[in-house]
Scaffold this motif. Structure first.
Motif, mmCIF file in Angstrom:
data_model
loop_
_atom_site.group_PDB
_atom_site.id
_atom_site.type_symbol
_atom_site.label_atom_id
_atom_site.label_comp_id
_atom_site.label_asym_id
_atom_site.label_seq_id
_atom_site.Cartn_x
_atom_site.Cartn_y
_atom_site.Cartn_z
ATOM 1 N N PHE A 126 -5.520 -2.886 1.490
ATOM 2 C CA PHE A 126 -4.350 -2.260 0.874
ATOM 3 C C PHE A 126 -3.985 -2.954 -0.435
ATOM 4 O O PHE A 126 -3.642 -2.313 -1.426
ATOM 5 N N TYR A 157 -4.772 4.427 -8.572
ATOM 6 C CA TYR A 157 -3.516 4.266 -7.834
ATOM 7 C C TYR A 157 -2.403 3.819 -8.790
ATOM 8 O O TYR A 157 -2.128 2.635 -8.958
ATOM 9 N N GLY A 196 7.941 0.643 -3.656
ATOM 10 C CA GLY A 196 6.622 1.055 -3.169
ATOM 11 C C GLY A 196 6.533 2.498 -2.721
ATOM 12 O O GLY A 196 5.521 2.911 -2.177
ATOM 13 N N ASN A 225 6.435 7.604 3.087
ATOM 14 C CA ASN A 225 5.580 7.575 4.264
ATOM 15 C C ASN A 225 6.306 8.068 5.520
ATOM 16 O O ASN A 225 5.717 8.146 6.595
ATOM 17 N N TYR A 271 -5.341 8.657 -3.728
ATOM 18 C CA TYR A 271 -5.586 8.371 -2.311
ATOM 19 C C TYR A 271 -7.053 8.599 -1.942
ATOM 20 O O TYR A 271 -7.412 8.580 -0.768
ATOM 21 N N THR A 301 -9.906 3.292 -0.534
ATOM 22 C CA THR A 301 -8.962 3.953 0.373
ATOM 23 C C THR A 301 -9.712 4.534 1.582
ATOM 24 O O THR A 301 -9.200 4.519 2.706
ATOM 25 N N PHE A 320 -10.239 1.740 3.861
ATOM 26 C CA PHE A 320 -8.955 1.409 4.482
ATOM 27 C C PHE A 320 -8.664 2.350 5.655
ATOM 28 O O PHE A 320 -8.285 1.930 6.750
ATOM 29 N N MET A 347 -3.435 12.095 4.789
ATOM 30 C CA MET A 347 -4.693 11.394 4.963
ATOM 31 C C MET A 347 -5.198 11.664 6.371
ATOM 32 O O MET A 347 -4.445 11.548 7.345
ATOM 33 N N GLU A 392 -1.888 9.394 7.899
ATOM 34 C CA GLU A 392 -0.770 9.003 7.025
ATOM 35 C C GLU A 392 -0.260 10.188 6.218
ATOM 36 O O GLU A 392 -1.007 11.131 5.944
ATOM 37 N N SER A 396 2.212 10.858 2.611
ATOM 38 C CA SER A 396 2.936 10.257 1.498
ATOM 39 C C SER A 396 3.690 11.381 0.779
ATOM 40 O O SER A 396 3.116 12.121 -0.005
HETATM 41 N N1 TRP Z 1 3.524 3.773 0.248
HETATM 42 C C1 TRP Z 1 2.155 3.895 -0.232
HETATM 43 C C2 TRP Z 1 1.906 5.333 -0.648
HETATM 44 O O1 TRP Z 1 2.145 6.230 0.107
HETATM 45 C C3 TRP Z 1 1.202 3.460 0.818
HETATM 46 C C4 TRP Z 1 -0.229 3.835 0.593
HETATM 47 C C5 TRP Z 1 -0.922 3.898 -0.542
HETATM 48 C C6 TRP Z 1 -1.136 4.173 1.575
HETATM 49 N N2 TRP Z 1 -2.226 4.260 -0.326
HETATM 50 C C7 TRP Z 1 -2.353 4.413 0.961
HETATM 51 C C8 TRP Z 1 -0.996 4.294 2.918
HETATM 52 C C9 TRP Z 1 -3.457 4.777 1.679
HETATM 53 C C10 TRP Z 1 -2.085 4.637 3.622
HETATM 54 C C11 TRP Z 1 -3.292 4.888 3.017
HETATM 55 O O2 TRP Z 1 1.480 5.563 -1.751
#
Ligand code: TRP
Length: 321
Positions: A43, A52, A156, A161, A201, A208, A211, A247, A275, A277
């Protein structure tokens, strides 16, 4: 290690969330489980990716509105940060308003103590009081800061989220925690072209994706799973109706696997939602704040209108009419 030994060491909430989340038809695993050690490192890398923009834009914004913030917020009070704090954004705010106390609140005690130590060396006179707590609930602030000016800090675009109804709950808890007269400085990522949102993302270097997929590796490692991780693809969707980037982990063939002795089968095309956003325009972020008992008093946006920091004031819990 035997599976029993492994599972006796596993986080029972992680196990419960995964077993529940992998059951169909709408599969989803809470995003908090991304952040094991590997996930936290990845992250950190995400925040530095060229695609990003949120971290870069919010940091630049904080630099640019330092003087304006200093005018709005009295020095010598307390900053309560929801989250353990970032090595770049937090110092910018602390320099701008020069508080007496800094209270980072995070669920992960280790992470909290590490970043507090780093910050203390940079601000030797600041009273840092880390609080290990779940900030989605109302909490009691440390005694020392009663009767001082309170500023909540929630950068942030983490508010994004949360689905709006949970975001409103969260804002109301923050309002209850911080109390009458408190202020809140909160970051929102703005609605913009999907050509900018999606790559943020789904970066070219695949950080990502790594991740997102690390969640499956973590399940295999910690919960004795045998998920064939190579059967899953990182997938990003712009959901216009919900105004959010989603995501997913999408399965590219029919598979069977087990986690903690429980069998699962996925068909090609099935996905796990990992996730959201949410993105906001000015009207919708103001409405969200007001619904959460916060009155916007100042807004700071970058020249592109990609990111907005809002300074808000605690509203009375009940208003007429
Ligand atoms: N708060 C961040 C967002 O939504 C968190 C984030 C960035 C995130 N990239 C991500 C969460 C990838 C999960 C996966 O931008």
């Amino acid at each position: 290690m035997s599976e029993t030994a492994l599972l006796s060491r596993a986080d029972p909430q992680f196990l419960a969330d995964v077993l529940e989340g992998l059951r169909g038809p709408r599969r989803a695993i809470p995003a908090r489980w991304f952040y094991d050690e590997r996930g936290s490192t990845l992250f950190d890398e995400i925040t530095r990716l060229p695609e990003y923009y949120p971290t870069r834009n919010e940091t630049a914004l904080l630099k640019n509105c330092k003087d304006a913030l200093a005018e709005q917020i009295a020095s010598g009070g307390a900053v309560i940060e929801f989250g353990a704090g970032s090595a770049t954004k937090t110092p910018l705010l602390l320099e701008a308003i020069d508080p007496e106390f800094y209270v980072p609140v995070d669920i992960s005690g280790d992470y909290l103590r590490n970043s507090a130590t780093v910050l203390q060396s940079r601000f030797p006179d600041l009273n840092i009081i880390p609080v290990e707590a779940d900030f989605t609930q109302t909490m009691v602030l440390p005694d020392n800061i009663a009767y001082t000016n309170i500023l909540g800090f929630f950068p942030g675009s983490t508010i994004g989220n949360f689905v709006p109804r949970s975001g409103v709950d969260l804002l109301r808890h923050m309002r209850a925690t911080l109390g009458e007269g408190a202020k809140l400085l909160i970051g929102f990522d703005r609605i913009k072209s999907a050509d900018v949102l999606v790559p943020a993302y789904d970066d070219a270097a695949g950080v990502t994706a790594a991740f997102n997929l690390n969640l499956l590796h973590r399940i295999n490692r910690e919960l004795g799973g045998d998920i064939p991780v190579d059967a899953f693809l990182h997938q990003i969707v712009w959901n216009d109706l919900e105004a959010r980037v989603e995501m997913h982990l999408r399965c590219n063939r029919d598979i069977r696997f087990s986690v903690a002795g429980v069998d699962f089968s996925f068909d090609e095309g099935d996905s796990i939602h990992t996730e959201n956003s949410h993105k906001y325009d000015l009207r919708s972020l103001r409405l969200l704040l007001r619904s959460g008992c916060w009155t916007p008093v100042a807004e700071y946006s970058d020249p592109e209108d990609w990111f907005t920091l809002v300074l808000a004031e605690a509203a009375p819990i009940q208003t007429a009419p």
